[in-house]
Every structure is written in C-alpha cells, then in structure tokens.
Scaffold this motif. Sequence first.
Motif, PDB file in Angstrom:
ATOM      1  N   GLU A 245       0.811  -1.219   0.000  1.00  9.45           N
ATOM      2  CA  GLU A 245       0.000   0.000   0.000  1.00  9.45           C
ATOM      3  C   GLU A 245       0.844   1.268   0.000  1.00  9.45           C
ATOM      4  O   GLU A 245       0.660   2.136  -0.866  1.00  9.45           O
ATOM      5  CB  GLU A 245      -0.987  -0.002   1.166  1.00  9.45           C
ATOM      6  N   PHE A 248       2.759   1.523  -3.296  1.00 13.35           N
ATOM      7  CA  PHE A 248       1.942   1.823  -4.465  1.00 13.35           C
ATOM      8  C   PHE A 248       1.448   3.270  -4.438  1.00 13.35           C
ATOM      9  O   PHE A 248       1.335   3.905  -5.493  1.00 13.35           O
ATOM     10  CB  PHE A 248       0.768   0.846  -4.507  1.00 13.35           C
ATOM     11  N   ARG A 302      -1.972  -0.352 -13.240  1.00  7.45           N
ATOM     12  CA  ARG A 302      -2.574  -1.681 -13.254  1.00  7.45           C
ATOM     13  C   ARG A 302      -1.539  -2.741 -13.640  1.00  7.45           C
ATOM     14  O   ARG A 302      -1.526  -3.838 -13.083  1.00  7.45           O
ATOM     15  CB  ARG A 302      -3.772  -1.702 -14.206  1.00  7.45           C
ATOM     16  N   GLN A 305       0.799  -2.986 -10.535  1.00 11.18           N
ATOM     17  CA  GLN A 305       0.144  -3.625  -9.398  1.00 11.18           C
ATOM     18  C   GLN A 305      -0.027  -5.122  -9.623  1.00 11.18           C
ATOM     19  O   GLN A 305       0.166  -5.927  -8.693  1.00 11.18           O
ATOM     20  CB  GLN A 305      -1.208  -2.977  -9.126  1.00 11.18           C
ATOM     21  N   GLU A 309       1.861  -7.523  -6.777  1.00 12.18           N
ATOM     22  CA  GLU A 309       1.103  -8.417  -5.900  1.00 12.18           C
ATOM     23  C   GLU A 309       1.694  -9.822  -5.855  1.00 12.18           C
ATOM     24  O   GLU A 309       1.391 -10.588  -4.937  1.00 12.18           O
ATOM     25  CB  GLU A 309      -0.357  -8.475  -6.363  1.00 12.18           C
TER      26      GLU A 309
END
Length: 482
Positions: A245, A248, A302, A305, A309
């Motif tokens: 978090e 990002f 996107r 991420q 992840e």
Amino acid sequence: MNYAVLRAEDFALQALRRADPGLARAPVALLRGEGRHALAAEVSPESGLPPGLPAPLALARCPGLLLRPRDPAAEAEAQSLLIAAASTLAPRVEATAPGCCTADLRGADPAALGRALRLLPLELARAGLAVRIGAAATALLALYAARRADPVLVVERAAEFLAPLPLDFAEPQPGQAEVLAQWGIRTLGQLTALPRAEVGRRLGPEGVALWERAAGESERVLRLVEPGRTFAVEWAYEPPVEAIEPLFFRLRRFAERVAFELRAAGLAASALALTLLLEDGSDYRRTFTLPEPNTDVDGWLRVLQAHLETVRTAARVSGVRFAAAEARARVKQDGLFDTGLRDPQAFWESLARVGAIVGEGRVGTPRPADTHRPDAFTLEKPAPAVAPAADAPVHPPRGLVPRRFRPPWPVQVAWAEGRPAGLAGPELRDAVREARGPWRASGDWWRPDAWARETWQVELAGGGIYELAREGGSWSVTAIFD
C-alpha cells in the motif's frame, strides 16, 4: 489570451497531504513558529478552523487536529508536478512562486488550448493537487483571474473584471493603502478611474506602478524554467516498508508527474522500469513493455500492481527507482473493414495480469518462426485491430490433413527389415501394415539447442495413418492424418 497562471492555494498543506496517504481525509494544520508562538498557519477544510490560530487554541477547538511541519521534499515534488502540467499548455513556463506557475501561451492553438484549460484542473485534482487557472492578456491579469477562478477563468474584458476587485489585489504599500482609504478608494476600478498622471503627481512613481498593477498593465519578462527530460524518479522510505500500500501510493504520485513531463515533451512511454532498493543492499529490477506508447497513468499502475502483488522480497523496501522509456506516440488509421477492440484498456490489462502470473514473454499471438524446425513459433504482441478474414484459396488443399497431438504420444517401436513393424505405448498399440520413410531434417547446428529429426508415416493394421518422429533417441506419435 496570452498568458495562463496555475495557482494552488494552501500549497504547502496540499503538498504534505499529497505525499502522505494518512492525511488525505483528516483535519490537518501546518505549524509555523515554535513553542508557545507556534501558529496553525494553513488548515484543511475538514478542521473547520480559520488559519493563523495559536496551536493550543486550534487543538482545543478541534481535538482531532493533526499538527505537522512543512515538508520541503513534498513541496518540491508538487512544484515539479505543477511545472510539468503547465508545460503541457505551452513550452515557455515560469515557476512564479511556490504553488504558482505562469505559461506564455502566445502561438498556441486557441481551440486546443481551450479544451486543455478545462481538462487540466481535473487531471491535477486526480493527482492530488487542486489548482485554479486564470488566462488573460498579461501575466499579472492572469494571476488576478487565477485568484478568482472556479476552477478556470478566461478574462476577455479586463476593465469589467478588474472593477470590483479589492485594492489588496494590487498589493499597495501600507502608506499608499492609508492614503487611498482616506480618498475612499477600495477597489481596483475606483483607482483606475482616476487619471494615472494625477495619481503619480500625488503618490510618486510608486503610485504610478500601483495604478498600472491595478489596471493589469504591468509587463515583465518571464524567468523560464527548463522542463524535465529524464522521465525518471527515485525516492527513499524512512523507515523501510514491507507492504504494497505505501509503496503503491508513492509510486502513483511520481508516475503522475512523469506522465505530465512526457506529455509536455510530446512523447509517450513505451516501457516502464521499476527497481526496488532493499534494506539489505540488494535490489529487485523489472522492465514492463507496454502494448503501445501511452501516458495513461491508470494503465501503468494496473500493470505494475498486477506484478507487485506477486513479488516477495528477502528484505524490506528502502527505496524505489521508476523510469519511463520515451517514444513517439503512434498515430495510425485502421482499415475500412478492420475490427477494433471493444474495450482496449481491459484487454491490455488482462494480458498484463496473465503475464504477471505465467511470466514475461509467455503471452501473445503465436507466429511461425523463420526456421524449418517443426512447431517452432514466436509470441508477438496482439494486433490492436483484427483484419478481415483472407479470401479462400483458388485451389483447395489436396492430400491428407495432419491433426497434431500436443503433447506427442510416446511409443516404443519394433523394427523389421529396417522399417517400423509395430508400436507399443500408453495411448496406441498395434502392428504396422505399411510404412513410408524416413524423412530426415536438422538445423541450428551452430547453436546449443541444435535439432535433428527423423519422421515416418505408418498405416496400422487396425486402421489409421499416423506420423512417427524420433528426436534425441526417443520415438513418439506426433499426428494422425484425417
């Protein structure tokens, strides 16, 4: 309109909240001074407080108030974002003051400029910086318009706009303000209604300068800044982070600035390079090739991420480097009968997510490789438009059509008189009635992965025509002929 001014009110507070996700919706105040003399200089709207209250009084009126000092690094980053945004309007930009930029619009396309002025406040708001934009014939008049804009104001009739503005807009000296107050002058229109020569006769050269500022006629040469050309940023975390978090959030903020810098230069990003600096001195590096050059920050994030992840590092992240490889944005026209993607953004995002799972270079459209090696292919980026189907050949295909087994069926081959006489395997077991071959091929002898292949076509006693192949000393059934 010759000039535009971008102005961010409470700039230091906005920069602080933009850099810290924990302050996004909380009541915050910036401290000025120390000890008992500390003041809540800038306050967020959530606090409901006026600016300038003593810190203890501000805390008493708003118990949940968060008091923070100024953050020079956050202000520098927000100022760089503002300069990059102003550079998308015109290449000649001045960093007028913290939270304020002036762009020289002379020579710009009026139609495109009007649309850009309307969209720019929305784009900066998404980037965490609320701005007001004023445009007018002079830089000073544009600054006045920016102070009144909501969020954009273009001044076409200067006299009508200036008439009701308070005299404080022209920044009179204390002595001048007292004299003008005794004359009953409280607005710019009231001052400019007086003859300039008479104002100069009573207030001197300073009075003439004040009159010119009140009329918006004060001219000056802009102190231009050079926009960013590196399209790369680096920042550190103190203390290091171990969750996605905070990583990002900061990544988005810097990506927004890089996207504006690319747009200002008339470029787009063809690839993104991400480096995670780890606490133990090592780093993790990854390059992401974009489907096509663009400046879509949401699309970038996107892609990043989807990969982040899946990343697990041996130590906490102490810093990050982010860079965009610049390229010219592609402009092309599809054919009349081409079929475009219904939702291109969702398509490329899905490909990025699949690539993050199966690995880079394992997603794409297969194309036959330029080699005689059987079943050799490469993966290419899918086409953005689907071409119409090719016309049917004039002469239909002749002969048997092979249907491939993937993977091939392993078999043991019995031989008689130099020919296959029987097959035995988990999927196929039968005697050979007829055999034709061998056909031998080889290639890439100069490479470590050189290949050699021997094939036969056999008809089994129980029916069916199959293709046998030997590679590396083992046999397999690779196809059946329909």
